[in-house]
Design an enzyme around this catalytic site. Structure first.
Site, mmCIF file in Angstrom:
data_model
loop_
_atom_site.group_PDB
_atom_site.id
_atom_site.type_symbol
_atom_site.label_atom_id
_atom_site.label_comp_id
_atom_site.label_asym_id
_atom_site.label_seq_id
_atom_site.Cartn_x
_atom_site.Cartn_y
_atom_site.Cartn_z
ATOM 1 N N HIS B 226 54.041 33.118 50.630
ATOM 2 C CA HIS B 226 53.043 32.787 49.613
ATOM 3 C C HIS B 226 51.685 33.401 49.944
ATOM 4 O O HIS B 226 50.988 33.912 49.079
ATOM 5 C CB HIS B 226 52.916 31.264 49.533
ATOM 6 C CG HIS B 226 52.065 30.805 48.396
ATOM 7 N ND1 HIS B 226 52.587 30.305 47.242
ATOM 8 C CD2 HIS B 226 50.727 30.785 48.236
ATOM 9 C CE1 HIS B 226 51.619 29.993 46.425
ATOM 10 N NE2 HIS B 226 50.475 30.268 46.994
ATOM 11 N N HIS B 289 53.345 28.398 39.762
ATOM 12 C CA HIS B 289 53.533 27.153 40.490
ATOM 13 C C HIS B 289 54.934 26.655 40.153
ATOM 14 O O HIS B 289 55.109 25.626 39.514
ATOM 15 C CB HIS B 289 52.459 26.133 40.081
ATOM 16 C CG HIS B 289 51.903 25.386 41.245
ATOM 17 N ND1 HIS B 289 51.610 24.063 41.218
ATOM 18 C CD2 HIS B 289 51.597 25.806 42.491
ATOM 19 C CE1 HIS B 289 51.132 23.692 42.397
ATOM 20 N NE2 HIS B 289 51.110 24.729 43.176
ATOM 21 N N GLY B 742 47.073 40.306 41.396
ATOM 22 C CA GLY B 742 48.470 40.007 41.110
ATOM 23 C C GLY B 742 49.016 39.010 42.078
ATOM 24 O O GLY B 742 48.306 38.508 42.957
#
Lengths: 264, 960
Positions: B226, B289, B742
């Site tokens: 992440h 998410h 991005g």
């Protein structure tokens, strides 16, 4: 009097303060964005203003009920100053959440205030059960005493955006008094006339009531957002008309009326 | 201490909309026999208060006496009986409940000081002859989510938190073998690979000591997929070709080579920044998410939008958030309950939860949501995608930030709790049946009002110049925020200073907690007092938790114990680099595959309009505030009844200027199954088309990418990702549209226990363009009878991945290509024609092809048309009407031109494929004549509109 001074009262969760200030400025007034904490520290400062505006938003998250916690705070902290403000003949406008606050404070509608009735109405969850944003037509009843709407056309076009806007008077007596006193300022309507039904009446308000004023006509509360329609490019369909029409940017007229009245 | 229970419910005769909605949902579940539902709000109050105090709290504060009634001190005392079943739902300990804070405030404002705590719960009385099984079904499916809530079985007394005793903990890494290393990674939910664990081990061996728990957690956060984008930023061997860094050699390379002067900050800050006008810049970020939204749709989506808003708040020295955009990918919302895999929520529940989460957070923050998209595919059932985006505006002088040694580290906003632990690492894990049990702490509930208070005060402090740098606490919490900010300097943090929601957190938990609504500032000592005053004046908590140093080290203390001492360089550069293998085998695309020929294509058009991917999303859109801030000048719903679809949105962010921002999203996962290269190219073309269709120009558009893929350890999956990245480079270069920011989200798959389902490769391209004058923009609804209808752009026989094939259950075909040079030329010409005032309306031609595009324009405008396919510009070999109507070739527009502008418009289109196909008629009928001259579609715009609106009305049991 030269400059009309407007106080745009903010707190946690207020979110239509900047466009409301812009609308007042476009209408020729000065507009100050003031946080409630600042005002509570210097309560006397309220008297410097001619117009109090409580803008839209979700004050304190609308927890418990919309506008309730802020209404409670104002009642507890500013009661005297507000009475003084009104006794001076000054103006108040509450839009959307601001309307909810005024109703939950008992400042609106005040139809049977003399009979000792405090909370006379509420704005509760829309019949649809959810937040909805849509443009609606509002019609003015034949006769009203509101100083904010003088000279407006019979129908205006503005957006609503709320989850708790269903106007419910406490009982039939309050509704009757509102009608009789000319306190009903706006009703949801169809452009062509006739009862709007859903979604023309977006929330199920009793008697299609979208906005009311107090018996003096100087306190106006309404669920729709005139501050979001003060210039023609905000109209959803300005591209469909070859020219600017009276319908476009109509919300500005309400602010102009307030400023004009305050100027005296 | 006293305890009282206050219950509030609607009076008889008042329509209870909560109960009303619930009844509909129960009907959806197939549970019959519910007669009535009573919904009760419960407040449990603790403290020292008199009976009179309690009466004021109950009657004046918690009850609306016009419409509600209350029961206290023991509530209404409703008990379960044969035909009335009581279910009470409360939040789990540690989950944020925003209502508590507000009630305590109101109580205090009323002058009552004795109340210590308030907790809330919801009580449902379900009336009717129902079995225990039916009640369980309703409870599990509708009333609560065990990830954040529980069913109250008896009175809950406050659990006294045990006093916290600190102990410094080391993890024995030095002596660990491979198996133990992997065990540690798994047991602590670090999601570090063996190679990564070994790199950590090697580093600490060199130091001659073991890492502390805090150190290893910090590394796991910093090195998570992440935060680090190991795959996108990693090396790939692709079909034998070596790519050193996928992102840098594709997406970012295009930006670097294009070097557009209006790009202010790209791929550096929390959001990409471009120039808006001489005084302002705008920034834009979109991220996903997904995994939290799969487990707890409402909280997951809420914190998704909350997080991306903090990204723009933390860009430069802080931007004002002005626009939200949201794109979702869900399973098919009317799938049978019995087909939903165990451990997954039904797509309709996911949809409703996600929409409410985005709605509540965005609306309460006062940010208009003006644009979005929704895609449906069965493979998103276990792993939905939730993309949230935000645009911010900031004066140009605030577009940079700088941290200097000596600056204080100030944490602002919400308090830290155990919520959101391991969100960053969890986001890289595969979702399984067990995810909700294992990763429950990764999911949280947001508090938008806290974030609104933060942004209000932050912008004040910014304008006063009271801080030097800012970032948000997102994934990895303080660990990422401080780690990033102090990367080039060093930092020293004293964790016991961080304000906590409750006691008992381990220091490492404080350090990595992703509790929401927190920002981190770098503040000069001389500015501290004034800064603190700004926050205090509006009840925002701000605390000094440490300072930036010049040591190049991250040193964390807890009550003076050193619990982490890491080299910034190892944290940020120590991650071992791996080369992944990627393979792409081109599948065979058979252009000639087509469904059987039919003379009347009306039913096909109507079915397309009612298909999930095409139909009206009004039910969703209306729940977002599109008007707040007063800037919306081209809205998400358009046309004579404000219910037609639009292309890009247009926002006028400054009251005294007519400059605008156009925003659009391009996405089409159906193409990715055939070839991710053309999916990516098509998404870019689509996003640009949408902006051009409203009057923007390709000349000043910036792009964002969001790659959502399955498991890229699988060479085929990675091969697809490489292809999509290559397309981004190729297209951006030709269109001269730089990428400015991005994100990627990998490992989007769901393991049902028996098999793994990967999402279709999905790339969202978001485009933002500056509009010189919003008064020259146009909308897609047809404006008037008599005007002429054109198709601009050539149609090819490209039916692969089309909605027509989906409706016809047809596989194969050729996926739409993009011919970027021709497309750019065409878009430039269309843009000039619009600017010159030659166009009354224009619409981007995408899902459903020319037929759907034209239908949407007509029913939005309320007119019919007479049209012939004869003049549709096309590939010569096309001889079928359905191909012309439904092919989804890129780079096409349907355009309405006022009759008197015919000559000028045709002149303007010289050199690009364009054909006048008919005219708008006075009535409402639509007639389309096919290549053979006969009618292939005959209907009217009322029918088209109804069919388009039907699916959601039916799904939600509503009629408009």
């Amino acid at each position: 009097m030269n400059k009309v001074k407007t106080i745009i009262l903010r707190t946690a969760g207020t979110n239509c303060d900047r466009e409301t200030a812009y609308a007042f400025r476009a209408a020729g007034a000065e507009a100050d964005l003031v946080h409630i904490n600042t005002l509570l520290k210097q309560k006397a400062a309220l008297a410097e203003y001619h117009i109090l505006a409580i803008p839209g938003g979700f004050t304190y998250g609308d927890d418990v009920a919309s506008g309730k916690v802020f209404a409670n705070e104002l009642k507890a902290g500013l009661k005297e100053q507000l009475s003084g403000f009104l006794a001076e003949g000054r103006l108040i406008i509450g839009i959307c959440n601001g309307f909810q606050v005024l109703v939950k404070m008992g400042l609106l509608p005040g139809a049977k205030k003399r009979q000792g009735c405090k909370i006379e109405a509420t704005l509760s969850l829309n019949d649809s059960g959810r937040f909805e944003d849509r443009w609606v037509y509002l019609k003015r009843p034949g006769r009203d005493i509101c100083v904010w709407t003088r000279g407006l056309p019979e129908a205006i076009y503005v957006p609503v955006a709320h989850a708790e806007g269903k106007f419910i008077p406490k009982d039939a007596g309050v509704l009757e008094a509102l009608r009789k006193n000319g306190q009903i300022v706006f009703r949801y309507a169809r452009k062509e006339g006739g009862s709007p039904g859903y979604p023309g009446n977006p929330n199920g308000s009793v008697d299609d009531i979208a906005g009311v004023c107090d018996p003096t006509g100087r306190i106006l509360g309404l669920m729709p957002h005139p501050e979001r329609h003060v210039t023609y490019v905000q109209h959803p369909n300005w591209r469909r008309f070859g020219r600017k029409t009276e319908e476009m940017g109509i919300g500005l007229r309400i602010f102009e009326n307030g400023v004009k009245f305050a100027r005296g | 201490m006293k305890y009282a229970r206050i219950e509030v419910r609607d009076r008889k005769g008042i329509f209870d909309a909560v109960a009303g909605g619930l009844k509909k949902d129960i009907r959806d579940l197939g549970v019959k026999g519910v007669k009535d539902i009573e919904y009760i709000r419960v407040y449990s109050v603790r403290g020292d208060f008199s009976g009179r105090d309690l009466r004021r709290i109950a009657e004046d504060i918690l009850t609306d006496r016009v419409s509600q009634e209350c029961g206290y001190p023991g509530g209404f005392g409703t008990r379960s009986s044969k035909n009335a079943h009581v279910v009470e739902v409360a939040y789990n300990a540690g989950v944020m409940d925003p209502v508590e804070e507000s009630v305590i405030k109101a109580v205090k404002d009323s002058g009552l000081t004795g109340v210590n705590s308030v907790t809330t719960s919801k009580r449902y009385v379900i009336k009717g002859a129902l079995s225990a099984g039916q009640i369980d079904k309703i409870t599990d499916r509708l009333l609560y989510n065990r990830v954040i809530q529980h069913i109250v079985t008896r009175r809950e007394d406050e659990k006294a938190a045990a006093p916290y005793r600190f102990r410094r903990r080391e993890i024995d890494l030095i002596s660990a073998d491979d198996r133990i290393l992997q065990g540690i990674s798994a047991q602590r939910q670090l999601y570090l690979s063996l190679a990564e664990m070994k790199a950590v081990q090697k580093h600490f061996k060199k130091l001659g000591r073991n890492p502390t728990d805090c150190e290893i957690e910090t590394l796991a956060q910093t090195w998570s997929e992440h935060c680090k984008h190991k795959t996108m930023m990693g090396a790939v061997r692709y079909n034998g070709r070596k790519i050193g860094n996928l992102l840098k050699e594709t997406v970012m390379k295009a930006t670097r080579e294009l070097d557009r002067p209006w790009c202010v900050s790209v791929f550096k800050d929390n959001a990409g920044i471009i120039r808006f006008d001489p005084g302002h810049d705008i920034c834009f970020k979109v991220e996903t998410h997904n995994h939290p939204s799969a487990l707890e749709p409402y909280g997951g989506a809420e914190t998704g939008i909350g997080g991306v808003i903090r990204d723009t708040m933390g860009t430069g020295r802080g931007a004002r958030p002005i626009i939200n955009t949201d794109v979702f990918c869900f399973g098919v919302p009317d799938m049978p309950l019995s087909s939903v895999p165990k451990g997954a929520l039904h797509p309709k529940r996911v949809l409703k939860g996600v929409v409410s989460g985005v709605r509540d957070y965005g609306n309460k923050m006062g940010i208009p949501t003006v644009n979005g998209a929704v895609c449906f595919d069965g493979r998103y059932t276990g792993n939905p995608l939730v993309f949230c985006g935000n645009v911010g505006i900031l004066p140009r002088r605030f577009s940079t930030k700088k941290v200097s040694p000596g600056d204080l580290i100030v944490a602002v906003g919400g308090r830290t709790g155990r919520d959101g632990i391991h969100g960053a690492t969890f986001s890289s894990a595969e979702l399984t049946v067990e995810s909700e049990a294992v990763s429950g702490t990764a999911v949280q509930i947001g508090n938008p009002i806290t974030e609104k208070k933060v942004v209000d005060t932050l912008l004040k402090a910014r304008d006063l110049g009271l801080y030097a740098a800012i970032t948000d606490c997102g994934a990895g919490g303080f660990s990422s925020a401080v780690g990033e900010m102090g990367k080039d300097t060093g930092a020293e943090v004293h964790l016991e200073k961080a304000p906590l929601k409750y006691r008992g957190l381990e220091p490492w938990e404080i350090w990595v907690s992703e509790a929401q609504e927190r920002m981190v500032l770098a503040v000069k000592r001389k500015d501290l007092k004034r800064l603190m005053n700004v926050f205090r004046s509006e009840n925002v908590e701000a605390t000094v938790i440490g300072k930036f140093t010049n040591t190049g080290k991250l040193r964390i203390y807890f009550r003076r114990h050193l619990i982490a001492d890491l080299d910034m360089s190892f944290m940020h550069e120590g991650l071992p680099r791996v080369t992944r293998k990627a393979v792409w085998k081109r599948g065979k695309e058979d252009k000639s595959i087509l469904p059987p020929k039919r003379a009347d294509l009306t039913p096909d058009l109507l079915n397309l309009l009612s298909s999930w991917n095409v139909c009206s999303k009004e039910w969703i859109i209306r729940q977002y505030d599109h008007e707040v801030q007063g800037g919306s000048v081209l809205k998400p719903l358009v046309g004579v009844n404000n219910d037609g679809p639009s292309d890009a949105s247009v926002t006028r962010p400054l009251f005294d200027s007519n400059k605008g921002i156009a925003l659009a999203n391009g996405i089409n996962p159906c193409y990715g199954d055939i070839d991710p290269y053309w999916m990516a190219a098509g998404a870019i073309d689509e996003a640009l088309r949408q902006i051009v269709a409203v009057g923007g120009t390709v000349e000043n558009i910036a792009l964002l990418d969001n790659f959502c893929w399955g498991n890229t350890e699988n060479p085929d999956q990675l091969g697809g990702l490489v292809r999509a990245s290559l397309a981004c480079y190729d297209m951006a270069k030709v269109y001269r549209t730089p990428f400015i920011s991005g994100k990627d989200s990998l490992n989007n798959e769901f393991n049902t226990g028996t098999k793994t389902v990967s999402i279709p490769p999905t790339l969202l391209i978001s485009a933002i363009g500056v509009i010189d004058d919003v008064r020259r923009t146009i909308s897609p609804d047809v404006k008037g009878p008599g005007s002429l209808i054109y198709v601009v752009g050539r149609t090819f026989q490209e039916m692969g991945g089309s909605q027509y094939f989906r409706v016809k259950r047809k596989k194969g075909g050729m996926v739409p290509r993009v011919r970027p040079h021709g497309s750019l030329r065409l878009m430039k010409k269309v843009a000039s024609a619009i600017k010159a005032g030659l166009v009354a309306s224009a619409h981007d031609c995408s899902e459903g092809g020319i037929a759907v595009c034209l239908a949407e324009m007509l029913f939005a405008g309320g007119y019919g048309a007479e049209v012939s396919l004869e003049r549709v510009p096309r590939e010569r070999s096309i001889d079928r009407d359905d191909v012309l109507l439904f092919s989804e070739s890129n780079s096409r527009f349907v355009i309405e031109v006022p009759a008197e502008k015919q000559k000028a418009f045709e002149g303007a289109m010289k050199g690009v494929p364009s054909g006048r196909i008919g005219r708008v008629s006075e009535g409402r009928g639509l007639v389309i004549r096919g290549l053979g001259g006969g009618n292939v579609v005959k209907t009217d715009c009322g029918t088209l509109r109804n069919r388009w609106k039907k699916p959601f009305e039916r799904l939600m049991h509503e009629q408009s």
